[in-house]
Design a protein around this motif. Sequence first.
Motif: not given
Length: 281
Positions: A43-47
């Motif tokens: 669930g970590t946002t990478v954008t």
Amino acid sequence: MPNVQAHDLRCAGRVVARYVWDPQLPATVSPRPYLHPVTTLAGTTVTGFMPADHLHHLGVSIAVPVLNEANFWGGRTYVTGHGPTHLDNHGRQQHDRWLHRSGDRVEQELRWTGHDGVPLARERRTLTVHQLTDHAWMLRVEFALSSATGTPLTIDSPALRGRAGAGYGGFFWRAPAGPEPVHAFGQRAGGDVHGSRDPWIVLSGGRPGRTAWTLLFLASSPEADPWFVRSDDYAGVCSAIAWDRRLVVAAGEVFTRRLRVVIADGPPDPATIAAAAEAWS
């Protein structure tokens, strides 16, 4: 903000990417479909989307600074002898029709129109997701450009207009902004990946043990475009299609690129890199 049209892509039972295919955005960002948020399986946002440092960076997109003098990147246009200049030349990528739409794959046809609304190019785009390991998944990207006018398409970059090292344009991934440093390295070039033609490069960031993330970009084959990489002032990667020479797509021809990106939780893991390379081959 006006409503947008979006489609969720799923992997391992959860949404890992939101594909906004009909964005409602100002003309100055060269409106185009984009992926945001993209997340790891945990669930970590990478954008990053419209960050303060570059409002025209839209998560993951296909963007070029100049196509037949129209700006499909957003922001200012680099003018030889003058530098970055505000011009009324922003284009728009518009959805035409779906060829396929499901939980793990979308395929569509798009029109690239100039600031006057006249179609310049046609595109066929495919995005596919699948699970790679228990903590990593892979995004497959393919796009094919052709002329909509019966005349050649000419794509260039600020580097070709006098701005050294700024050969960006093509598939572009803007990573999130944050206080933690982002690291970049490649298979052959080590930490000096800007302008390299490595088979793969890595961006990694986040907090160790908590929200650490890794992005592994695998070059299209056999083209292996140079990588445009930023990890200091901001974090982003572009597979640059007009790095040191103009790209001309003749009338009737189709220009195609295919890439893979692995999105993983945690710091760079040799096992994940090996699994990605094997899946790519």
